[in-house]
Design a protein around this motif. Structure first.
Motif, PDB file in Angstrom:
ATOM      1  N   LYS A 162     -12.316   5.746  -9.093  1.00 15.84           N
ATOM      2  CA  LYS A 162     -11.930   5.276  -7.763  1.00 15.84           C
ATOM      3  C   LYS A 162     -13.151   4.751  -6.997  1.00 15.84           C
ATOM      4  CE  LYS A 162     -11.549   8.277  -4.549  1.00 15.84           C
ATOM      5  NZ  LYS A 162     -11.133   9.457  -3.774  1.00 15.84           N
ATOM      6  N   PHE A 222      -3.443   3.344  -6.829  1.00 15.43           N
ATOM      7  CA  PHE A 222      -2.564   4.442  -6.438  1.00 15.43           C
ATOM      8  C   PHE A 222      -2.859   5.655  -7.313  1.00 15.43           C
ATOM      9  CE2 PHE A 222      -0.276   0.582  -5.257  1.00 15.43           C
ATOM     10  CZ  PHE A 222       0.148   0.885  -3.968  1.00 15.43           C
ATOM     11  N   ARG A 243     -14.968  -3.769  -5.220  1.00 18.23           N
ATOM     12  CA  ARG A 243     -14.301  -4.506  -4.162  1.00 18.23           C
ATOM     13  C   ARG A 243     -15.336  -5.184  -3.253  1.00 18.23           C
ATOM     14  NH1 ARG A 243     -11.438  -0.873   0.296  1.00 18.23           N
ATOM     15  NH2 ARG A 243     -13.606  -0.190   0.434  1.00 18.23           N
ATOM     16  N   SER A 289      -3.158   5.827  -1.633  1.00 16.01           N
ATOM     17  CA  SER A 289      -3.483   4.434  -1.966  1.00 16.01           C
ATOM     18  C   SER A 289      -4.855   4.068  -1.429  1.00 16.01           C
ATOM     19  CB  SER A 289      -2.429   3.478  -1.392  1.00 16.01           C
ATOM     20  OG  SER A 289      -2.438   3.495   0.022  1.00 16.01           O
ATOM     21  N   TYR A 290      -5.540   3.198  -2.187  1.00 18.17           N
ATOM     22  CA  TYR A 290      -6.871   2.719  -1.823  1.00 18.17           C
ATOM     23  C   TYR A 290      -6.870   1.202  -2.015  1.00 18.17           C
ATOM     24  CZ  TYR A 290      -7.659   7.664  -2.700  1.00 18.17           C
ATOM     25  OH  TYR A 290      -7.547   9.039  -2.704  1.00 18.17           O
ATOM     26  N   GLN A 291      -7.083   0.462  -0.941  1.00 18.41           N
ATOM     27  CA  GLN A 291      -7.008  -0.991  -1.041  1.00 18.41           C
ATOM     28  C   GLN A 291      -8.238  -1.550  -1.734  1.00 18.41           C
ATOM     29  OE1 GLN A 291      -6.426  -3.206   2.581  1.00 18.41           O
ATOM     30  NE2 GLN A 291      -5.742  -5.027   1.480  1.00 18.41           N
ATOM     31  N   TYR A 305      -3.975  -5.721  -3.339  1.00 13.79           N
ATOM     32  CA  TYR A 305      -4.092  -4.960  -4.586  1.00 13.79           C
ATOM     33  C   TYR A 305      -4.593  -3.565  -4.229  1.00 13.79           C
ATOM     34  CZ  TYR A 305      -3.410  -9.178  -7.341  1.00 13.79           C
ATOM     35  OH  TYR A 305      -2.873 -10.297  -7.905  1.00 13.79           O
ATOM     36  N   TYR A 306      -3.907  -2.554  -4.761  1.00 13.41           N
ATOM     37  CA  TYR A 306      -4.221  -1.168  -4.423  1.00 13.41           C
ATOM     38  C   TYR A 306      -4.359  -0.328  -5.695  1.00 13.41           C
ATOM     39  CZ  TYR A 306      -2.789  -2.093   0.432  1.00 13.41           C
ATOM     40  OH  TYR A 306      -2.688  -2.588   1.711  1.00 13.41           O
ATOM     41  N   GLY A 320       0.790  -1.224   0.000  1.00 17.39           N
ATOM     42  CA  GLY A 320       0.000   0.000   0.000  1.00 17.39           C
ATOM     43  C   GLY A 320       0.818   1.269   0.000  1.00 17.39           C
TER      44      GLY A 320
END
Length: 302
Positions: A288, A273, A295, A160-162, A270-271, A153
């Motif tokens: 996003k 960015f 997810r 960053s966004y998981q 997995y992120y 991350g």
């Protein structure tokens, strides 16, 4: 040094970039709707301003000098970013935009592509241009607006966004499993273990989780792309340890099966960015938000 020498006019830069790309003043002139002599004069003016020779000239043939080749490499990316920024600025008032996304190639083809139709149905005015990239790099220099990668991350300078945790599954072809059954973790020592070049130690992690010695591993060939490794597993070459999100279809259609029901949680994920300066642009924010919604809809394998 005078600022003008460091910031040549756009007309000079565009003329040079086109001539360097075509290695022809004539073809550059045709592209830019100018005369060959106009291109030649603009390139000469740029050389005079920089006080360097950008092209070797022999009759009608031109070739880049060493400094000319370096200048072209740096300038091409910069001009592409200017064009991309201009397109985004023109589209901004209508809520439109285009996003250049760097993504792991197998993740893009196996997980992202099948879901993109849903994004376009919701956001028909946003275009996602996908570029294959592995590992970290300079997004700005590469002309990328965002990236999807696997890791912890952290990517310097980026938010960053998981999207999901990484879970690796040991998979095998049904035919190979029938010929050499796997009933316990130790039975994997009888099989060739296939590896992705960028992740050479994952089998070692799996073996250590089951308190098996490194010497028991029969490591096979390495593959740069996970998709190639998956194909090799399906062909019966050996056993692969692959992210669950990349073999959903194969497990569903039966071309692959679990070698043994013992997944490996790597602690990575997995992120998405994104540079903070772009995170709130409407089209980037829309992508996003959509990814984070996907997810929550991920399958139980992820």
């Amino acid at each position: 040094m005078h600022p003008r020498r460091l910031t040549p006019s756009m007309s000079l830069l565009v003329a040079f970039e086109a001539a360097a790309r075509h290695l022809s003043f004539t073809r550059a002139a045709n592209e830019l709707s100018l005369t060959q002599s106009a291109i030649s004069r603009q390139v000469a003016a740029l050389e005079a301003l920089l006080e360097v020779t950008l092209f070797h000239r022999e009759g009608r043939q031109i070739a880049l000098t060493e400094v000319g080749a370096m200048y072209q490499r740096e300038l091409s990316g910069a001009l592409q970013r200017v064009r991309s920024a201009s397109l985004q600025a023109m589209a901004y008032r209508n809520g439109r935009g285009s996003l250049h996304l760097a993504a792991l190639p197998t993740f893009a083809s196996k997980w992202l592509m099948p879901r993109l139709k849903d994004f376009y149905q919701r956001h028909p005015d946003v275009l996602i241009h996908i570029h294959s990239r592995i590992g970290q790099f300079d997004l700005e220099l590469a002309g990328m607006d965002a990236a999807i990668s696997v890791g912890d991350g952290y990517w310097r300078g980026l938010a960053s966004y998981q999207l999901m945790d990484e879970q690796l599954l040991p998979v095998i072809s049904p035919a190979l499993a029938a010929g050499k059954p796997i009933n316990t973790p130790a039975d994997l020592a009888r099989h060739l273990l296939l590896v992705v070049t960028g992740r050479p130690l994952v089998w070692r992690q799996w073996f250590h989780r089951h308190e098996l010695p490194d010497a028991a591993m029969r490591l096979g060939p390495q593959f740069e792309l996970t998709s190639h490794l998956v194909q090799a597993v399906a062909a019966g070459l050996g056993v692969g340890l692959v992210p669950s999100c990349l073999v959903e279809d194969e497990l569903r259609d039966g071309s692959l099966k679990l070698a043994i029901d013992s997944p490996l949680q790597t602690g990575l994920g997995y992120y998405l960015f994104v540079p903070p300066s772009k995170a709130n642009l409407p089209h980037v924010s829309a992508f996003k938000s959509w990814l984070l919604e996907m997810r929550s809809h991920a399958s139980s394998h992820i």
